[in-house]
Design a protein around this motif. Sequence first.
Motif, PDB file in Angstrom:
ATOM      1  N   ALA A 171       0.841  -1.201   0.000  1.00 48.20           N
ATOM      2  CA  ALA A 171       0.000   0.000   0.000  1.00 48.20           C
ATOM      3  C   ALA A 171       0.874   1.248   0.000  1.00 48.20           C
ATOM      4  O   ALA A 171       0.643   2.196  -0.766  1.00 48.20           O
ATOM      5  CB  ALA A 171      -0.927  -0.011   1.215  1.00 48.20           C
ATOM      6  N   ALA A 172       1.901   1.269   0.849  1.00 44.92           N
ATOM      7  CA  ALA A 172       2.819   2.408   0.880  1.00 44.92           C
ATOM      8  C   ALA A 172       3.551   2.538  -0.446  1.00 44.92           C
ATOM      9  O   ALA A 172       3.789   3.651  -0.944  1.00 44.92           O
ATOM     10  CB  ALA A 172       3.813   2.237   2.023  1.00 44.92           C
ATOM     11  N   ARG A 173       3.883   1.406  -1.059  1.00 42.19           N
ATOM     12  CA  ARG A 173       4.579   1.445  -2.344  1.00 42.19           C
ATOM     13  C   ARG A 173       3.688   2.028  -3.442  1.00 42.19           C
ATOM     14  O   ARG A 173       4.137   2.829  -4.269  1.00 42.19           O
ATOM     15  CB  ARG A 173       5.025   0.041  -2.728  1.00 42.19           C
ATOM     16  N   PHE A 174       2.402   1.674  -3.448  1.00 40.43           N
ATOM     17  CA  PHE A 174       1.497   2.224  -4.459  1.00 40.43           C
ATOM     18  C   PHE A 174       1.295   3.721  -4.276  1.00 40.43           C
ATOM     19  O   PHE A 174       1.130   4.464  -5.246  1.00 40.43           O
ATOM     20  CB  PHE A 174       0.161   1.488  -4.446  1.00 40.43           C
ATOM     21  N   VAL A 175       1.316   4.170  -3.036  1.00 40.85           N
ATOM     22  CA  VAL A 175       1.259   5.621  -2.796  1.00 40.85           C
ATOM     23  C   VAL A 175       2.462   6.287  -3.459  1.00 40.85           C
ATOM     24  O   VAL A 175       2.341   7.326  -4.107  1.00 40.85           O
ATOM     25  CB  VAL A 175       1.230   5.924  -1.281  1.00 40.85           C
ATOM     26  N   GLN A 177       4.348   5.026  -5.935  1.00 42.36           N
ATOM     27  CA  GLN A 177       4.392   4.801  -7.373  1.00 42.36           C
ATOM     28  C   GLN A 177       3.328   5.582  -8.133  1.00 42.36           C
ATOM     29  O   GLN A 177       3.586   6.141  -9.195  1.00 42.36           O
ATOM     30  CB  GLN A 177       4.220   3.306  -7.678  1.00 42.36           C
ATOM     31  N   LEU A 178       2.102   5.607  -7.581  1.00 41.20           N
ATOM     32  CA  LEU A 178       0.965   6.146  -8.322  1.00 41.20           C
ATOM     33  C   LEU A 178       0.456   7.476  -7.783  1.00 41.20           C
ATOM     34  O   LEU A 178      -0.403   8.106  -8.411  1.00 41.20           O
ATOM     35  CB  LEU A 178      -0.187   5.123  -8.317  1.00 41.20           C
ATOM     36  N   GLY A 179       0.951   7.890  -6.622  1.00 35.66           N
ATOM     37  CA  GLY A 179       0.497   9.146  -6.046  1.00 35.66           C
ATOM     38  C   GLY A 179      -0.918   9.094  -5.512  1.00 35.66           C
ATOM     39  O   GLY A 179      -1.573  10.135  -5.362  1.00 35.66           O
ATOM     40  N   VAL A 180      -1.429   7.898  -5.206  1.00 37.33           N
ATOM     41  CA  VAL A 180      -2.782   7.757  -4.671  1.00 37.33           C
ATOM     42  C   VAL A 180      -2.769   7.986  -3.163  1.00 37.33           C
ATOM     43  O   VAL A 180      -1.710   8.034  -2.533  1.00 37.33           O
ATOM     44  CB  VAL A 180      -3.353   6.362  -4.992  1.00 37.33           C
ATOM     45  N   ALA A 218       8.950   8.556  -3.762  1.00 34.55           N
ATOM     46  CA  ALA A 218       9.390   7.725  -2.640  1.00 34.55           C
ATOM     47  C   ALA A 218       9.143   8.398  -1.298  1.00 34.55           C
ATOM     48  O   ALA A 218       8.833   7.733  -0.307  1.00 34.55           O
ATOM     49  CB  ALA A 218      10.874   7.390  -2.803  1.00 34.55           C
ATOM     50  N   ARG A 219       9.275   9.715  -1.253  1.00 37.10           N
ATOM     51  CA  ARG A 219       9.077  10.439   0.006  1.00 37.10           C
ATOM     52  C   ARG A 219       7.695  10.161   0.595  1.00 37.10           C
ATOM     53  O   ARG A 219       7.567   9.949   1.808  1.00 37.10           O
ATOM     54  CB  ARG A 219       9.256  11.940  -0.239  1.00 37.10           C
ATOM     55  N   LEU A 220       6.666  10.148  -0.253  1.00 36.18           N
ATOM     56  CA  LEU A 220       5.304   9.886   0.230  1.00 36.18           C
ATOM     57  C   LEU A 220       5.196   8.476   0.800  1.00 36.18           C
ATOM     58  O   LEU A 220       4.552   8.259   1.826  1.00 36.18           O
ATOM     59  CB  LEU A 220       4.300  10.065  -0.908  1.00 36.18           C
ATOM     60  N   GLY A 221       5.823   7.511   0.131  1.00 42.31           N
ATOM     61  CA  GLY A 221       5.759   6.131   0.598  1.00 42.31           C
ATOM     62  C   GLY A 221       6.448   5.935   1.928  1.00 42.31           C
ATOM     63  O   GLY A 221       5.927   5.243   2.816  1.00 42.31           O
ATOM     64  N   VAL A 222       7.625   6.542   2.099  1.00 41.67           N
ATOM     65  CA  VAL A 222       8.342   6.437   3.369  1.00 41.67           C
ATOM     66  C   VAL A 222       7.509   7.066   4.491  1.00 41.67           C
ATOM     67  O   VAL A 222       7.423   6.526   5.594  1.00 41.67           O
ATOM     68  CB  VAL A 222       9.718   7.122   3.275  1.00 41.67           C
ATOM     69  N   ASP A 223       6.888   8.191   4.191  1.00 39.03           N
ATOM     70  CA  ASP A 223       6.080   8.871   5.202  1.00 39.03           C
ATOM     71  C   ASP A 223       4.906   8.008   5.644  1.00 39.03           C
ATOM     72  O   ASP A 223       4.521   8.007   6.819  1.00 39.03           O
ATOM     73  CB  ASP A 223       5.576  10.207   4.659  1.00 39.03           C
ATOM     74  N   ILE A 224       4.344   7.225   4.722  1.00 38.86           N
ATOM     75  CA  ILE A 224       3.266   6.292   5.083  1.00 38.86           C
ATOM     76  C   ILE A 224       3.804   5.198   5.997  1.00 38.86           C
ATOM     77  O   ILE A 224       3.169   4.829   6.995  1.00 38.86           O
ATOM     78  CB  ILE A 224       2.640   5.673   3.813  1.00 38.86           C
ATOM     79  N   LEU A 225       4.976   4.664   5.683  1.00 39.66           N
ATOM     80  CA  LEU A 225       5.573   3.638   6.542  1.00 39.66           C
ATOM     81  C   LEU A 225       5.741   4.155   7.967  1.00 39.66           C
ATOM     82  O   LEU A 225       5.476   3.446   8.941  1.00 39.66           O
ATOM     83  CB  LEU A 225       6.937   3.203   5.997  1.00 39.66           C
ATOM     84  N   VAL A 226       6.194   5.399   8.091  1.00 40.25           N
ATOM     85  CA  VAL A 226       6.440   5.972   9.414  1.00 40.25           C
ATOM     86  C   VAL A 226       5.145   6.286  10.132  1.00 40.25           C
ATOM     87  O   VAL A 226       4.957   5.943  11.307  1.00 40.25           O
ATOM     88  CB  VAL A 226       7.312   7.239   9.288  1.00 40.25           C
ATOM     89  N   SER A 227       4.192   6.931   9.448  1.00 39.53           N
ATOM     90  CA  SER A 227       2.958   7.373  10.108  1.00 39.53           C
ATOM     91  C   SER A 227       2.069   6.215  10.534  1.00 39.53           C
ATOM     92  O   SER A 227       1.312   6.329  11.501  1.00 39.53           O
ATOM     93  CB  SER A 227       2.169   8.316   9.186  1.00 39.53           C
ATOM     94  N   THR A 228       2.144   5.080   9.835  1.00 37.56           N
ATOM     95  CA  THR A 228       1.318   3.930  10.200  1.00 37.56           C
ATOM     96  C   THR A 228       1.993   3.011  11.221  1.00 37.56           C
ATOM     97  O   THR A 228       1.351   2.095  11.743  1.00 37.56           O
ATOM     98  CB  THR A 228       0.983   3.091   8.950  1.00 37.56           C
ATOM     99  N   GLY A 229       3.288   3.230  11.483  1.00 32.01           N
ATOM    100  CA  GLY A 229       4.003   2.373  12.422  1.00 32.01           C
ATOM    101  C   GLY A 229       4.715   1.211  11.763  1.00 32.01           C
ATOM    102  O   GLY A 229       5.418   0.452  12.443  1.00 32.01           O
ATOM    103  N   LEU A 230       4.559   1.054  10.445  1.00 26.45           N
ATOM    104  CA  LEU A 230       5.269  -0.035   9.766  1.00 26.45           C
ATOM    105  C   LEU A 230       6.782   0.158   9.841  1.00 26.45           C
ATOM    106  O   LEU A 230       7.534  -0.809   9.982  1.00 26.45           O
ATOM    107  CB  LEU A 230       4.828  -0.110   8.298  1.00 26.45           C
TER     108      LEU A 230
END
Length: 487
Positions: A171-175, A177-180, A218-230
Amino acid sequence: MMQVLNSSTLDPVVLELGQRFVDAGFELSLVGGPVRDLFLGRQSPDLDFTSNATPDEILSVVKGWSDAVWEIGRAFGTIGLRKAGFIIEVTTYRAEAYDPDSRKPEVAFGDSLEADLRRRDFTMNAMALRLPTLELVDPYGGIKDLHAGVLRTPGRAEDSFSDDPLRMMRAARFVAQLGVALHPEVEGAMIQMAERIQIISAERVRDELIKLICAPQARLGVDILVSTGLADQVLPEVSALRLETDEHHRHKDVYQHSLQVLEQAAALESGPDGPVPGPDFVLRFAALMHDVGKPATRRFEAAGGVSFRHHDVVGAKLTAKRMKALRFDNDTIKAVARLVELHMRFYGYGEAGWTDSAVRRYVADAGELLERLHRLTRSDVTTRNQRKAERLAFAYDDLESRITELAAQEELAAIRPDLDGAQIMSLLGIRPGPQVGQAYKYLLNERMEDGPLGEAEAERRLRLWWVEHQPVDQADNTKAMESGNEH
């Protein structure tokens, strides 16, 4: 309402394969990412199909048509093949059941395309094109979510992530890759279930992380990993960059700074024929990890400032340790850790300038990573102080110019002593061993300090060094030989 795509959007190979299955009495549909990419106007390098045919029946259909076939995924219902340059996978309809404590699904074959689509990760990947008619099958609203830019699961997100926790990283990767954007239910499930990623093998986590870091955003994906606790589970060093600040001890937000450096490093990658073709995982991951040594080295100074002494060295060790845990190969680990270790080296130049020998050492220490180090160092400037940013950029321009000038004179990328190992042994009358290495290191250091010496000068310096550093018994023999020669 049935929707049919224009056949001109697909390669003839797809339609040929669909017709072969229909002629043999089976169903075949293009499914998942390739269908999503059709609507995004992107070219998918691989083609994934699903069918009600069993693996044996799939083999029978493609026999004599495909250029090559492999059965490595047969236990999971998948037959792989190559045709006209395409890599194709055909998988029997599946209805997977997962053991909550297992890393691997228990596979059961299904008999329905709609049921097969329901077990897929996200709605935008749960679409299919029936072949050869090109009828779109979209029972879970993938097209709607794709247009809205929302990542949602076909069923309950908790069930999907419980079945395969790696989908949370996907999910973080698709964010990235696709900006969703994540649907609130997806984000909530990721926060709630982040610890479940621990049952996934390090190798699978690593592969998803590489795809994320190499994605356009990639910045958006990393931020998702951090904000969700992954990230607490798979990259805790990055989560730890969110250092607390107070009004008395202010310093730059290290976490946001690291994300910006990652973004800037990606922007400095070259084209395919340049020195650092993008996307370059080594450069990008080094950019993300370059300051991970700061939490462990932070010290509050009496005057109210904050210091992070030796965070480069500490960060390199932490980076190598994390990458080993994620099962990266040794070459990649060494490259990323070395960049982290060297990322502060330039600042001495910006403050006082360097001698030619210091420039040579900078190049020699970077080795094959020099072009990446150039980009990492430039990316590390995120100050809002325009004058400071311009001063640092000018200083690095000057350093690169000096490197170019010296390289033209001395072939810096391949600095070697003026004498090789065989010459050293012959000159000193010694056999292979530690003394040869010590002598070689001495000559290399002299080469770094003073540039090319020439063989005669190198021999003169080596003889002087040898008198001071040879073992006592050999020194006595040398003096005796010299005395005998005098008489």
